[in-house]
Motif scaffolding. Structure first.
Motif: not given
Length: 455
Positions: A373-375, A381-383, A398-403
């Motif tokens: 979420n920081k990313w 903001i930058q683009h 945003t979150t990662q749900v699987s690999v």
């Protein structure tokens, strides 16, 4: 994860297999023609019914005897009939469920009987699809095909879709239990060795395992079956899968090699990491790009191996020039590492397994939700995402749900507003922090209201 179950559509030419294939997978993928013998190369695609996923293989018609076919064949198609029979035989051998497609209007032919005799020897679940029954008044024609004594007969019209649901119900009911296919306690990293014929796959396999496990020959297509070989390196177990070479559709030479592509596809579907072998002497071809596209679609980990590098005349700029061309031709795999090897001499072959381990680790890498979420806040903001008609997509969470592969879900106000160019920007920026070398990253956008994330 086990490979998807395979369903093979077989039968005599012009029974409507390709039309039925297109109906099942929901896309017009197979070439359809009224001329018998049009389908020459196996075509496959994934399908889903009632939440069950499987892979469908369209095959050319089986030629069983001379003179059984009463319909005219073009001179170009006729020469392929003996080869089509062998192609279908491979599909029968590898399939979990077989659908014999017959022409319901023509009734049982001598060819249908002989095809049924071939199928009966497979000891596989078999369903008969009595095709071309466009009207319910013709559906009684299907009962005639019970005489073949293969199993259930389903009346269908592949052209209009009638009966297709009943057929799919029967197919799904006959599929094996996926839980029974899952090997127990198999924690090995599964590696598929892929490449066009004569790229050096069997030679590489032999060099990696240190013994002549596979037959090596300069003749393209010597390997007819996928061969599994186990090895252990620094305590890690690997399963190496040697495969038949894959040629571009329409350019496959007659012979046994043509009919082994299915096994390469099957190997790819159960592999963790694929080694894409490029022939340095031949350069990057359209066939290499075709295989690269398959790897992208299957979301495998990928390492590109440029083989026969010892045979290339080189100067201090050769490797940089070669990589530039390779990256351009295989642009859908920008994340794949490249190793320049010689399978014959063993040059740099010792670098392959360490890189496989790295790629497998990248496939299973997890990013903390707070970091993601920081990313996300920084890059948006930058683009900022572009606006269209005064409308702009908003990113909330945003979150990662699987690999395997890394799968990241982004909650936004309108998923359909995320332009593909902005998706590419997000993935590129993500890889700057988390390279995910050798593995694709799946970005998924889901709709959520702004109020849901308001504090």
């Amino acid at each position: 994860m086990p490979a998807k179950s395979l369903v093979a559509l077989v039968g005599r030419p012009n029974a409507g297999k390709s039309t039925l294939f297109n109906r099942i997978v929901g896309r017009r993928l197979a070439v359809v023609s009224d001329v018998p013998g049009t389908t020459r190369d196996r075509l496959y695609a994934d399908a889903e019914w009632t939440g069950i996923n499987f892979t469908v293989i369209d095959t050319g018609g089986i030629e069983v005897t001379d003179g059984w076919n009463t319909e005219p064949l073009s001179e170009d198609s006729e020469q392929y009939l003996p080869l089509i029979r062998r192609q279908a035989a491979v599909a029968i051998q590898d399939a979990d469920v077989i659908v014999q497609v017959v022409d319901g209007q023509s009734g049982i032919t001598a060819a249908d009987r002989e095809v049924a005799d071939i199928l009966r020897q497979s000891n596989k679940p078999i369903i008969i699809a009595a095709n071309k029954l466009e009207s319910s008044k013709l559906w009684d024609n299907a009962y005639e095909f019970y005489e073949l004594a293969l199993g259930e007969v389903i009346a269908v019209s592949a052209l209009h879709g009638a009966g297709s649901g009943d057929l799919l119900d029967a197919i799904v009911a006959a599929l094996p239990n996926p839980n029974e296919e899952e090997p127990e306690d198999d924690e090995s990293i599964k590696i598929a060795i892929l490449g066009k014929p004569n790229a050096g796959k069997s030679t590489l396999l032999n060099k990696m395992i240190g013994e002549e496990r596979a037959i090596v020959s300069p003749i393209a297509g010597t390997t007819r079956d996928a061969i599994d070989e186990r090895l252990v390196w620094q305590g890690q177990e690997f399963t190496l899968i040697d495969t038949a070479g894959i040629r571009r559709r329409g350019k496959i030479e007659p012979g046994v090699e043509k009919y082994s592509v299915l096994r390469s596809i099957k190997a790819l579907k159960r592999a963790d990491v694929a080694l894409l072998l490029i022939d340095a002497e031949a350069g990057i071809t359209s066939q290499d790009a075709h295989i690269a596209g398959m790897l992208k679609d299957e979301m495998n980990g990928v390492i590109i191996l440029v083989n026969k590098w010892d045979a290339v005349d080189k100067d201090s700029f050769t490797i940089y020039e070669y990589e530039k061309v390779l990256r351009e031709e295989l642009k859908f795999l920008p994340y794949a590492p490249i190793i320049y090897i010689s399978a014959m001499t063993g040059q740099r072959v010792n670098k392959i397994l360490p890189k496989v381990v790295e790629v497998q680790e990248m496939r299973h890498q997890r990013i903390p939700t707070a970091d993601l979420n920081k990313w996300m806040r920084e890059v948006t903001i930058q683009h900022p995402p572009p606006s269209s008609g005064g409308k702009r997509v908003k990113f909330f969470y945003t979150t990662q749900v699987s690999v395997a592969p890394p799968t990241i879900v982004m909650f936004v106000n309108k998923p359909e507003w995320v332009h593909f160019s902005y998706e590419r920007y997000l993935e590129n920026r993500l890889r700057e922090l988390y390279p995910f070398e050798g593995t694709p990253v799946r970005l998924i956008y889901r709709a959520r209201s702004e109020d849901r994330f308001a504090k």
